[in-house]
Motif scaffolding. Structure first.
Motif, mmCIF file in Angstrom:
data_model
loop_
_atom_site.group_PDB
_atom_site.id
_atom_site.type_symbol
_atom_site.label_atom_id
_atom_site.label_comp_id
_atom_site.label_asym_id
_atom_site.label_seq_id
_atom_site.Cartn_x
_atom_site.Cartn_y
_atom_site.Cartn_z
ATOM 1 N N VAL A 114 -0.405 -41.188 -23.610
ATOM 2 C CA VAL A 114 0.425 -40.033 -23.239
ATOM 3 C C VAL A 114 -0.424 -38.994 -22.506
ATOM 4 O O VAL A 114 -0.005 -38.397 -21.512
ATOM 5 C CB VAL A 114 1.085 -39.422 -24.488
ATOM 6 C CG1 VAL A 114 2.021 -38.290 -24.091
ATOM 7 C CG2 VAL A 114 1.859 -40.475 -25.244
ATOM 8 N N ALA A 115 -1.651 -38.787 -22.990
ATOM 9 C CA ALA A 115 -2.551 -37.861 -22.290
ATOM 10 C C ALA A 115 -2.784 -38.365 -20.869
ATOM 11 O O ALA A 115 -2.891 -37.582 -19.923
ATOM 12 C CB ALA A 115 -3.873 -37.740 -23.038
ATOM 13 N N GLY A 116 -2.826 -39.694 -20.712
ATOM 14 C CA GLY A 116 -2.983 -40.289 -19.384
ATOM 15 C C GLY A 116 -1.798 -39.949 -18.485
ATOM 16 O O GLY A 116 -1.961 -39.670 -17.301
ATOM 17 N N TRP A 117 -0.586 -39.926 -19.067
ATOM 18 C CA TRP A 117 0.586 -39.498 -18.284
ATOM 19 C C TRP A 117 0.330 -38.097 -17.733
ATOM 20 O O TRP A 117 0.608 -37.807 -16.574
ATOM 21 C CB TRP A 117 1.845 -39.423 -19.153
ATOM 22 C CG TRP A 117 2.441 -40.730 -19.558
ATOM 23 C CD1 TRP A 117 2.180 -41.954 -19.014
ATOM 24 C CD2 TRP A 117 3.423 -40.940 -20.583
ATOM 25 N NE1 TRP A 117 2.930 -42.914 -19.640
ATOM 26 C CE2 TRP A 117 3.701 -42.317 -20.615
ATOM 27 C CE3 TRP A 117 4.084 -40.115 -21.492
ATOM 28 C CZ2 TRP A 117 4.611 -42.877 -21.507
ATOM 29 C CZ3 TRP A 117 4.983 -40.660 -22.375
ATOM 30 C CH2 TRP A 117 5.249 -42.032 -22.385
ATOM 31 N N SER A 118 -0.166 -37.245 -18.624
ATOM 32 C CA SER A 118 -0.374 -35.857 -18.216
ATOM 33 C C SER A 118 -1.384 -35.760 -17.071
ATOM 34 O O SER A 118 -1.142 -35.088 -16.072
ATOM 35 C CB SER A 118 -0.842 -35.064 -19.431
ATOM 36 O OG SER A 118 -1.162 -33.774 -19.041
ATOM 37 N N PHE A 119 -2.506 -36.468 -17.199
ATOM 38 C CA PHE A 119 -3.511 -36.442 -16.131
ATOM 39 C C PHE A 119 -2.939 -37.034 -14.835
ATOM 40 O O PHE A 119 -3.204 -36.536 -13.747
ATOM 41 C CB PHE A 119 -4.775 -37.213 -16.543
ATOM 42 C CG PHE A 119 -5.715 -36.396 -17.385
ATOM 43 C CD1 PHE A 119 -5.521 -36.266 -18.752
ATOM 44 C CD2 PHE A 119 -6.804 -35.744 -16.811
ATOM 45 C CE1 PHE A 119 -6.381 -35.497 -19.535
ATOM 46 C CE2 PHE A 119 -7.671 -34.975 -17.588
ATOM 47 C CZ PHE A 119 -7.456 -34.861 -18.947
ATOM 48 N N PHE A 295 8.326 -35.291 -18.640
ATOM 49 C CA PHE A 295 7.848 -35.818 -17.363
ATOM 50 C C PHE A 295 8.983 -36.031 -16.366
ATOM 51 O O PHE A 295 8.761 -36.078 -15.173
ATOM 52 C CB PHE A 295 7.077 -37.119 -17.589
ATOM 53 C CG PHE A 295 5.851 -36.895 -18.436
ATOM 54 C CD1 PHE A 295 4.686 -36.435 -17.855
ATOM 55 C CD2 PHE A 295 5.881 -37.085 -19.809
ATOM 56 C CE1 PHE A 295 3.568 -36.179 -18.628
ATOM 57 C CE2 PHE A 295 4.767 -36.839 -20.586
ATOM 58 C CZ PHE A 295 3.607 -36.385 -19.997
ATOM 59 N N MET A 296 10.201 -36.161 -16.874
ATOM 60 C CA MET A 296 11.313 -36.384 -15.958
ATOM 61 C C MET A 296 11.989 -35.085 -15.570
ATOM 62 O O MET A 296 12.564 -34.976 -14.504
ATOM 63 C CB MET A 296 12.326 -37.313 -16.600
ATOM 64 C CG MET A 296 11.777 -38.699 -16.813
ATOM 65 S SD MET A 296 13.037 -39.674 -17.611
ATOM 66 C CE MET A 296 12.081 -40.952 -18.351
ATOM 67 N N LEU A 319 -1.465 -28.958 -20.204
ATOM 68 C CA LEU A 319 -1.119 -30.087 -21.073
ATOM 69 C C LEU A 319 -2.320 -31.025 -21.238
ATOM 70 O O LEU A 319 -2.603 -31.505 -22.337
ATOM 71 C CB LEU A 319 0.068 -30.840 -20.459
ATOM 72 C CG LEU A 319 0.702 -31.903 -21.323
ATOM 73 C CD1 LEU A 319 1.301 -31.279 -22.571
ATOM 74 C CD2 LEU A 319 1.798 -32.659 -20.563
ATOM 75 N N SER A 320 -3.055 -31.246 -20.151
ATOM 76 C CA SER A 320 -4.194 -32.157 -20.235
ATOM 77 C C SER A 320 -5.293 -31.575 -21.118
ATOM 78 O O SER A 320 -5.930 -32.290 -21.902
ATOM 79 C CB SER A 320 -4.757 -32.427 -18.840
ATOM 80 O OG SER A 320 -3.739 -32.902 -18.001
ATOM 81 N N MET A 321 -5.496 -30.253 -21.015
ATOM 82 C CA MET A 321 -6.526 -29.646 -21.859
ATOM 83 C C MET A 321 -6.110 -29.667 -23.327
ATOM 84 O O MET A 321 -6.911 -29.929 -24.215
ATOM 85 C CB MET A 321 -6.780 -28.199 -21.415
ATOM 86 C CG MET A 321 -7.466 -28.149 -20.077
ATOM 87 S SD MET A 321 -8.277 -26.604 -19.689
ATOM 88 C CE MET A 321 -7.116 -25.378 -20.059
ATOM 89 N N ALA A 322 -4.814 -29.400 -23.561
ATOM 90 C CA ALA A 322 -4.321 -29.437 -24.938
ATOM 91 C C ALA A 322 -4.539 -30.833 -25.523
ATOM 92 O O ALA A 322 -4.927 -30.986 -26.688
ATOM 93 C CB ALA A 322 -2.846 -29.066 -24.974
ATOM 94 N N ALA A 323 -4.292 -31.848 -24.702
ATOM 95 C CA ALA A 323 -4.452 -33.221 -25.179
ATOM 96 C C ALA A 323 -5.919 -33.524 -25.486
ATOM 97 O O ALA A 323 -6.253 -34.132 -26.502
ATOM 98 C CB ALA A 323 -3.932 -34.190 -24.125
ATOM 99 N N LEU A 324 -6.791 -33.045 -24.635
ATOM 100 C CA LEU A 324 -8.210 -33.358 -24.798
ATOM 101 C C LEU A 324 -8.819 -32.684 -26.039
ATOM 102 O O LEU A 324 -9.588 -33.308 -26.774
ATOM 103 C CB LEU A 324 -8.947 -32.882 -23.536
ATOM 104 C CG LEU A 324 -10.140 -33.686 -23.103
ATOM 105 C CD1 LEU A 324 -9.802 -35.160 -22.977
ATOM 106 C CD2 LEU A 324 -10.653 -33.170 -21.754
#
Ligand code: PFF
Length: 486
Positions: A114-119, A295-296, A319-324
């Motif tokens: 899911v984090a990959g989706w964000s990136f 995402f949609m 979102l990516s930072m939150a995931a990381l």
């Protein structure tokens, strides 16, 4: 009993633990999962049960976990073993630590996808690949992004690499340093987005959807989801908080830090709801869309708004930072266990863990393309990882920790570690002995179909049950302790 060769690292700054633990708690769970499960379970009533779960189960269990970590000064397995042996109890209880560590690892295996989706959406936003005029276009972009295993695999591999890079650098130079700029940055970006939501035309509807209570819309499945999510969003029973607690200086107040983390986490979830639902309602989208909701729907809105690309980039960076900041906390338990017990360096431990993680997460990633037909009892591998951890391992782990602290271990250990005034200590004890376990059990009984609990109608009976169990527990507890100890 193993003792670490070197004194255990501690957070450097006053805010080190709070930032790192909030970084762990605030993640995809708040911004991606909370809005879509709230949408699936009908809004307000779900939010209310979720808040009750945070207060009655999440906060007491989090305090207990941090206390375990700091008293045992080790990874979940070592810390639990040290604390139980201090009380003269069986080291077998450290199985709880094993389960927590495994849960953290399993969660990360699907979380990196899911984090990959964000990136990948960040990249698409920057390169202008999110152009489309309606929801169908967005659904097609989301589907195409998932359909290619090399594309999806590339992004989840990137997340795995970044996670391991940070964790490999250590507690202070890696984790603490990265969260100290990512967390404030994230909050600023979220505030900007809510500001936008207020003027997008759907704010009133979003507010009503999140905060108007309609008991009829809540199903038992929704209640179980709320409890599972309370654990997930606070990073409980998965080794993260316990391990971060093991780096907590002894003078810091556990209760105060727990409250800061829980409040910050809850606020971010509600804020994410207030940033996302206005856009959904203003564009006539369906709030019950499921995992693709974010995402949609959002990219569509970003296109329609002034400076949309800029806001879109801000959103996906956030979102990516939150995931990381959450991902790093999920492997810290495993890495610190390897360092303490296997005599290897942190860097080696991080990369070794990363390779195993990469293999398992690749399987999870394949659920969206090559393995679309590989299901067991109707669930893909990805869904199984989520289901087993959120619905079973985390609640069971929390139940175990609460009962262990409440009934089995020496009360002085927790009295010293928590350092609360007597009436607050009594409240904590009441929560971990009765309220949290009963809450978890009632929801399990319901989920297993043993009995139906209609939240709206049955709460007086639940209160009566709580009173009876408390009375029985307080009368029987000396005997209970002896039995459990045997
Ligand atoms: N709390 C994180 C989120 O809400 O995204 C998820 C998480 C982090 C779960 C760390 C478990 C964990 F150990």
């Amino acid at each position: 009993m193993t003792t670490p060769q070197q004194p255990r690292a501690q957070w450097l700054g006053r805010w080190g633990f709070v930032l790192a633990a909030t970084g762990s708690a605030v993640g995809l769970g708040n911004i991606w999962k909370f809005p879509y499960i709230t949408g699936e379970h009908g809004g307000g009533a779900f939010v209310l049960v979720y808040l009750a779960c945070i207060l009655a189960v999440g906060v007491p269990v989090m305090m207990t976990e941090i206390a375990f970590g700091r008293r045992g000064r080790g990874s979940p397995i070592d810390a639990v073993r040290r604390v139980v042996t201090e009380s003269g109890r069986s080291p077998l209880w450290s199985l709880l630590g094993w389960m927590a560590m495994l849960a953290g690892f399993m969660i990360l295996s699907f979380y990196v996808v899911v984090a990959g989706w964000s990136f990948s959406y960040l990249w698409k936003m920057v390169t202008g690949q999110l152009a489309g005029s309606n929801v169908d276009d967005m659904v097609a972009i989301f589907a195409a992004n998932n359909a290619n295993p090399f594309n999806l695999g590339f992004w989840s591999t990137l997340v795995t690499l970044l996670t391991m890079l940070i964790v490999g650098k250590g507690v202070q130079a890696g984790i603490e340093r990265s969260v100290s700029w990512m967390m404030p940055g994230m909050v600023i970006m979220l505030l900007i987005l809510i500001g936008y939501g207020m003027f997008s035309g759907g704010f009133g509807e979003a507010w009503r959807f999140l905060f108007s209570f309609n008991a009829g819309s809540l199903t038992s499945d929704g209640m179980l989801a709320a409890l599972g999510h309370a654990f997930f969003t606070l990073s409980l029973a998965s080794g993260a908080i316990l391990t971060y607690g093991s780096y907590l200086p002894s003078r810091t107040s556990i209760a105060r830090t727990t409250f800061s983390v829980a409040v910050a986490d809850t606020l971010v979830a509600l804020m994410a709801g207030l940033a996302i639902f206005p856009i959904i309602f203003a564009n006539g989208l369906n709030p019950g869309e499921g995992p693709g909701l974010l995402f949609m729907s959002l990219p569509l809105a970003f296109q329609a708004m002034p400076l949309g690309t800029l806001f879109g980039i801000l959103f996906f960076v956030m979102l990516s930072m939150a995931a990381l900041t959450s991902s790093i906390s999920m492997v810290e338990a495993t890495v610190s266990w390897l360092v303490d017990n296997k005599g290897i360096s942190r860097r080696t431990a991080a990369w070794g863990t990363g390779i195993v993680l990469w293999l398992i997460s690749t399987l999870a990633m394949l659920s969206f393309n090559l393995g679309a037909d590989w299901t067991l009892a109707g669930r893909h591998f990805f869904d199984w990882l989520d289901y087993l951890t959120s619905r079973w391992m985390m609640p069971l782990g929390g139940l175990g920790m609460a009962l262990l602290a409440g009934f089995v271990l020496k009360s002085e250990s927790f009295r010293e570690e928590l350092g609360l005034a007597p009436h607050w200590h009594a409240l904590w004890l009441f929560m971990v002995r009765y309220v949290s376990p009963l809450g978890i059990l009632v929801i399990f009984v319901d989920a297993l179909g043993i009995a139906r609990v209609e939240f709206g109608m049955h709460w007086p009976w639940l209160l009566l049950l709580l009173a009876l169990v408390t009375l029985a527990g307080e009368i029987l507890s000396p005997r209970l302790r002896r039995t459990l100890a045997g």
